[in-house]
Design a protein around this motif. Structure first.
Motif, PDB file in Angstrom:
ATOM      1  N   PRO A  89       0.810  -1.232   0.000  1.00  0.00           N
ATOM      2  CA  PRO A  89       0.000   0.000   0.000  1.00  0.00           C
ATOM      3  C   PRO A  89       0.841   1.278   0.000  1.00  0.00           C
ATOM      4  CG  PRO A  89      -0.869  -1.572   1.573  1.00  0.00           C
ATOM      5  CD  PRO A  89       0.434  -2.145   1.072  1.00  0.00           C
ATOM      6  N   SER A  90       2.041   1.238   0.582  1.00  0.00           N
ATOM      7  CA  SER A  90       2.874   2.449   0.585  1.00  0.00           C
ATOM      8  C   SER A  90       3.320   2.803  -0.835  1.00  0.00           C
ATOM      9  CB  SER A  90       4.076   2.290   1.510  1.00  0.00           C
ATOM     10  OG  SER A  90       4.977   1.316   1.027  1.00  0.00           O
ATOM     11  N   VAL A  91       3.531   1.794  -1.671  1.00  0.00           N
ATOM     12  CA  VAL A  91       3.877   2.045  -3.075  1.00  0.00           C
ATOM     13  C   VAL A  91       2.687   2.669  -3.788  1.00  0.00           C
ATOM     14  CG1 VAL A  91       4.514   0.977  -5.282  1.00  0.00           C
ATOM     15  CG2 VAL A  91       5.630   0.226  -3.172  1.00  0.00           C
ATOM     16  N   ALA A 148       1.595  11.185  -8.930  1.00  0.00           N
ATOM     17  CA  ALA A 148       0.705  11.529 -10.048  1.00  0.00           C
ATOM     18  C   ALA A 148      -0.097  12.777  -9.725  1.00  0.00           C
ATOM     19  CB  ALA A 148      -0.229  10.354 -10.352  1.00  0.00           C
ATOM     20  N   ARG A 149      -0.585  12.860  -8.490  1.00  0.00           N
ATOM     21  CA  ARG A 149      -1.421  13.987  -8.056  1.00  0.00           C
ATOM     22  C   ARG A 149      -0.652  15.307  -8.091  1.00  0.00           C
ATOM     23  NH1 ARG A 149      -2.933  11.563  -3.987  1.00  0.00           N
ATOM     24  NH2 ARG A 149      -4.866  10.786  -4.871  1.00  0.00           N
ATOM     25  N   THR A 150       0.639  15.240  -7.730  1.00  0.00           N
ATOM     26  CA  THR A 150       1.448  16.461  -7.680  1.00  0.00           C
ATOM     27  C   THR A 150       2.223  16.722  -8.972  1.00  0.00           C
ATOM     28  OG1 THR A 150       3.317  15.307  -6.657  1.00  0.00           O
ATOM     29  CG2 THR A 150       1.705  16.328  -5.171  1.00  0.00           C
ATOM     30  N   GLY A 151       2.187  15.752  -9.894  1.00  0.00           N
ATOM     31  CA  GLY A 151       2.916  15.924 -11.151  1.00  0.00           C
ATOM     32  C   GLY A 151       4.409  15.745 -11.007  1.00  0.00           C
ATOM     33  N   ASP A 152       4.846  15.015  -9.978  1.00  0.00           N
ATOM     34  CA  ASP A 152       6.269  14.782  -9.732  1.00  0.00           C
ATOM     35  C   ASP A 152       6.752  13.660 -10.645  1.00  0.00           C
ATOM     36  OD1 ASP A 152       8.804  14.205  -8.771  1.00  0.00           O
ATOM     37  OD2 ASP A 152       8.236  14.448  -6.659  1.00  0.00           O
ATOM     38  N   VAL A 153       7.161  14.048 -11.845  1.00  0.00           N
ATOM     39  CA  VAL A 153       7.540  13.081 -12.874  1.00  0.00           C
ATOM     40  C   VAL A 153       8.766  12.279 -12.461  1.00  0.00           C
ATOM     41  CG1 VAL A 153       8.268  12.823 -15.287  1.00  0.00           C
ATOM     42  CG2 VAL A 153       6.464  14.444 -14.699  1.00  0.00           C
ATOM     43  N   ALA A 154       9.720  12.913 -11.795  1.00  0.00           N
ATOM     44  CA  ALA A 154      10.935  12.193 -11.376  1.00  0.00           C
ATOM     45  C   ALA A 154      10.585  11.084 -10.385  1.00  0.00           C
ATOM     46  CB  ALA A 154      11.948  13.161 -10.770  1.00  0.00           C
ATOM     47  N   ALA A 155       9.795  11.409  -9.370  1.00  0.00           N
ATOM     48  CA  ALA A 155       9.408  10.411  -8.374  1.00  0.00           C
ATOM     49  C   ALA A 155       8.540   9.333  -9.009  1.00  0.00           C
ATOM     50  CB  ALA A 155       8.674  11.070  -7.215  1.00  0.00           C
ATOM     51  N   ALA A 192      10.626   0.829 -10.734  1.00  0.00           N
ATOM     52  CA  ALA A 192      10.811  -0.224  -9.732  1.00  0.00           C
ATOM     53  C   ALA A 192       9.574  -1.107  -9.582  1.00  0.00           C
ATOM     54  CB  ALA A 192      11.167   0.405  -8.384  1.00  0.00           C
ATOM     55  N   HIS A 193       8.389  -0.529  -9.822  1.00  0.00           N
ATOM     56  CA  HIS A 193       7.115  -1.227  -9.602  1.00  0.00           C
ATOM     57  C   HIS A 193       6.158  -0.940 -10.757  1.00  0.00           C
ATOM     58  CE1 HIS A 193       8.564  -1.674  -5.480  1.00  0.00           C
ATOM     59  NE2 HIS A 193       8.781  -0.376  -5.474  1.00  0.00           N
ATOM     60  N   PRO A 194       6.431  -1.459 -11.963  1.00  0.00           N
ATOM     61  CA  PRO A 194       5.596  -1.123 -13.124  1.00  0.00           C
ATOM     62  C   PRO A 194       4.110  -1.425 -12.938  1.00  0.00           C
ATOM     63  CG  PRO A 194       7.465  -2.514 -13.781  1.00  0.00           C
ATOM     64  CD  PRO A 194       7.521  -2.360 -12.300  1.00  0.00           C
ATOM     65  N   ALA A 195       3.785  -2.479 -12.217  1.00  0.00           N
ATOM     66  CA  ALA A 195       2.377  -2.839 -12.013  1.00  0.00           C
ATOM     67  C   ALA A 195       1.633  -1.789 -11.196  1.00  0.00           C
ATOM     68  CB  ALA A 195       2.267  -4.198 -11.332  1.00  0.00           C
ATOM     69  N   ALA A 196       2.349  -0.958 -10.467  1.00  0.00           N
ATOM     70  CA  ALA A 196       1.713   0.081  -9.654  1.00  0.00           C
ATOM     71  C   ALA A 196       1.042   1.148 -10.521  1.00  0.00           C
ATOM     72  CB  ALA A 196       2.725   0.721  -8.704  1.00  0.00           C
ATOM     73  N   ALA A 197       1.330   1.152 -11.823  1.00  0.00           N
ATOM     74  CA  ALA A 197       0.666   2.095 -12.734  1.00  0.00           C
ATOM     75  C   ALA A 197      -0.834   1.807 -12.824  1.00  0.00           C
ATOM     76  CB  ALA A 197       1.297   2.021 -14.122  1.00  0.00           C
ATOM     77  N   GLN A 198      -1.241   0.616 -12.378  1.00  0.00           N
ATOM     78  CA  GLN A 198      -2.644   0.232 -12.485  1.00  0.00           C
ATOM     79  C   GLN A 198      -3.396   0.290 -11.159  1.00  0.00           C
ATOM     80  OE1 GLN A 198      -3.377  -3.145 -15.104  1.00  0.00           O
ATOM     81  NE2 GLN A 198      -1.246  -3.049 -15.742  1.00  0.00           N
ATOM     82  N   VAL A 199      -2.781   0.868 -10.115  1.00  0.00           N
ATOM     83  CA  VAL A 199      -3.481   0.972  -8.832  1.00  0.00           C
ATOM     84  C   VAL A 199      -4.641   1.956  -8.961  1.00  0.00           C
ATOM     85  CG1 VAL A 199      -1.395   0.413  -7.540  1.00  0.00           C
ATOM     86  CG2 VAL A 199      -2.028   2.811  -7.860  1.00  0.00           C
ATOM     87  N   HIS A 201       3.413   2.671 -18.877  1.00  0.00           N
ATOM     88  CA  HIS A 201       3.496   1.499 -18.004  1.00  0.00           C
ATOM     89  C   HIS A 201       2.202   0.701 -17.893  1.00  0.00           C
ATOM     90  CE1 HIS A 201       7.543   2.247 -16.454  1.00  0.00           C
ATOM     91  NE2 HIS A 201       7.238   3.518 -16.590  1.00  0.00           N
ATOM     92  N   ALA A 202       1.087   1.255 -18.331  1.00  0.00           N
ATOM     93  CA  ALA A 202      -0.189   0.553 -18.202  1.00  0.00           C
ATOM     94  C   ALA A 202      -1.071   0.871 -19.399  1.00  0.00           C
ATOM     95  CB  ALA A 202      -0.899   0.980 -16.913  1.00  0.00           C
ATOM     96  N   PRO A 203      -1.696  -0.142 -19.984  1.00  0.00           N
ATOM     97  CA  PRO A 203      -2.603   0.127 -21.100  1.00  0.00           C
ATOM     98  C   PRO A 203      -3.800   0.954 -20.617  1.00  0.00           C
ATOM     99  CG  PRO A 203      -2.757  -2.171 -20.404  1.00  0.00           C
ATOM    100  CD  PRO A 203      -1.645  -1.554 -19.623  1.00  0.00           C
TER     101      PRO A 203
END
Length: 86
Positions: free
Chosen positions: A7-9, A17-24, A31-38, A65-67
């Motif tokens: 859940p922390s990921v 995503a909410r803040t637009g922090d592209v680097a983070a 590190a966690h490509p599947a997290a693009a679908q949370v 990272h996610a369709p």
């Protein structure tokens, strides 16, 4: 070590995503490509969270990272993806 199911990921990806922090966001998704679908509590993906706030670069990064689903493809104006989905 955190996993995409951690859940922390999820929180970190949605916050970036909410803040637009592209680097983070980029580091987290590398590190966690599947997290693009949370999804957040409202059911929004990181793509929608970023796009809704005008963070175009962050939304594009998530899309790598996610369709995109039908709603995300509509927001993105991705006619090819919409055609495939419909």
């Amino acid at each position: 070590s955190a996993t995409a199911a951690d859940p922390s990921v999820h929180v970190a990806v949605l916050d970036a995503a909410r803040t637009g922090d592209v680097a983070a966001l980029g580091a987290l998704l590398a590190a966690h490509p599947a997290a693009a679908q949370v999804r957040d509590a409202a059911g929004d993906s990181p793509f929608i969270v970023a796009a809704d706030r005008g963070h175009v670069d962050a939304a594009r990064l998530v899309a790598v990272h996610a369709p995109l689903d039908v709603f995300e493809a509509t927001i993105a104006g991705d006619v090819a993806r919409l055609t495939m989905l419909l």
